[in-house]
Design an enzyme around this catalytic site. Sequence first.
Site, mmCIF file in Angstrom:
data_model
loop_
_atom_site.group_PDB
_atom_site.id
_atom_site.type_symbol
_atom_site.label_atom_id
_atom_site.label_comp_id
_atom_site.label_asym_id
_atom_site.label_seq_id
_atom_site.Cartn_x
_atom_site.Cartn_y
_atom_site.Cartn_z
ATOM 1 C CG HIS A 176 -2.150 -0.824 1.048
ATOM 2 N ND1 HIS A 176 -2.127 -2.191 1.054
ATOM 3 C CD2 HIS A 176 -3.450 -0.475 0.846
ATOM 4 C CE1 HIS A 176 -3.353 -2.655 0.879
ATOM 5 N NE2 HIS A 176 -4.185 -1.634 0.743
ATOM 6 C CG HIS A 218 2.817 -3.176 6.608
ATOM 7 N ND1 HIS A 218 3.588 -4.055 5.890
ATOM 8 C CD2 HIS A 218 1.687 -3.002 5.882
ATOM 9 C CE1 HIS A 218 2.951 -4.398 4.786
ATOM 10 N NE2 HIS A 218 1.788 -3.785 4.761
HETATM 11 C C1 LIG Z 1 -3.502 -8.457 -11.818
HETATM 12 C C2 LIG Z 1 -3.320 -8.873 -10.417
HETATM 13 C C3 LIG Z 1 -2.422 -10.022 -10.122
HETATM 14 C C4 LIG Z 1 -3.937 -8.210 -9.425
HETATM 15 C C5 LIG Z 1 -3.774 -8.518 -7.993
HETATM 16 C C6 LIG Z 1 -4.226 -7.352 -7.187
HETATM 17 C C7 LIG Z 1 -4.002 -7.629 -5.746
HETATM 18 C C8 LIG Z 1 -4.750 -8.713 -5.106
HETATM 19 C C9 LIG Z 1 -3.110 -6.903 -5.081
HETATM 20 C C10 LIG Z 1 -2.779 -7.117 -3.648
HETATM 21 C C11 LIG Z 1 -2.848 -5.815 -2.946
HETATM 22 C C12 LIG Z 1 -2.463 -6.019 -1.529
HETATM 23 C C13 LIG Z 1 -3.393 -6.700 -0.631
HETATM 24 C C14 LIG Z 1 -1.243 -5.612 -1.123
HETATM 25 C C15 LIG Z 1 -0.742 -5.797 0.243
HETATM 26 O O1 LIG Z 1 -0.488 -4.529 0.765
HETATM 27 P P1 LIG Z 1 0.346 -4.400 2.087
HETATM 28 O O2 LIG Z 1 0.449 -2.906 2.320
HETATM 29 O O3 LIG Z 1 -0.402 -5.065 3.172
HETATM 30 O O4 LIG Z 1 1.684 -5.010 1.818
#
Ligand SMILES: CC(C)=CCC/C(C)=C/CC/C(C)=C/COP(=O)(O)O
Length: 256
Positions: A176, A218
């Site tokens: 994020h 985090h």
């Molecule tokens: C096209 C594709 C593979 C889309 C996936 C989008 C997706 C599920 C992204 C994950 C975003 C996410 C939960 C990130 C984690 O964020 P942190 O700040 O917790 O590391």
Amino acid sequence: MPSPRSSRERRGGSGGRLEFLSLSQRGPAAPDSPSRRREPAGAAAAPLPEEDCMKLNPSFLGIALSSLLAIDLWASKRLGVCAGEGSAWGSARPLMKVIEVSGHGIPWLLGTFYGLCQSDSSAAREVLLNLLFALLLDLVMVAVVKGLVRRPRPTHNKMDMFVTISVDKYSFPSGHATRAALVCRFVLRHLVLAVPLRVLVVLWALIVSVSRVMLGRHNMTDVLFGLLLGYALYGVVEHCWLSPATAPALFALWSH
Ligand SMILES: CC(C)=CCC/C(C)=C/CC/C(C)=C/COP(=O)(O)O
């Protein structure tokens, strides 16, 4: 009674793997075994192998790093005031989760894709295609670093996040925070906005980043590194900027 192994060694037999104890080279004896510790009187001590030195004399850098990580864990736990409903600011958790969704990859990817399909000017298409590229590059880079570092999420985190992928069980860096920094730089550079809106964009990126620690998702270092990574990724996007001249086939896909 001598063991079969030691008799083999004394014989110098060829059946098994031989292990020799040499004075000049590092033998199989443990670094602190009596055979290593007992030096003949007056003899100069042989220099310790590098890995032993590190174990016995932790470097200043090692101590500084472990202290920094300990402070990071301690402070992040204290700042995780929305980590659960029962936490100090537990009542703010639903709001924090809305902020979380505002920085999630799915709304950004879908929104950018939708905008690209709807765009009726070549300038808008160029900017949105590059934003899509930036978001995908960000997802890949974060996944690679998370997979390499494999730092677990804080113990106080509740894994109840909106859609995640497998590497999202790891916490370094914050996806994020990278997205917030990248999108913020991108928007400030490529969208013509009035000053109050520009301030809002920067505030949004900061709030998304701080909320990662408050939600207990985090540690602070995950977020700080994420912000740096996102900021740097924008440089990569600008360097590889896609235009009708550099990627004509891509632009042909989107021209109506
Ligand atoms: C096209 C594709 C593979 C889309 C996936 C989008 C997706 C599920 C992204 C994950 C975003 C996410 C939960 C990130 C984690 O964020 P942190 O700040 O917790 O590391």
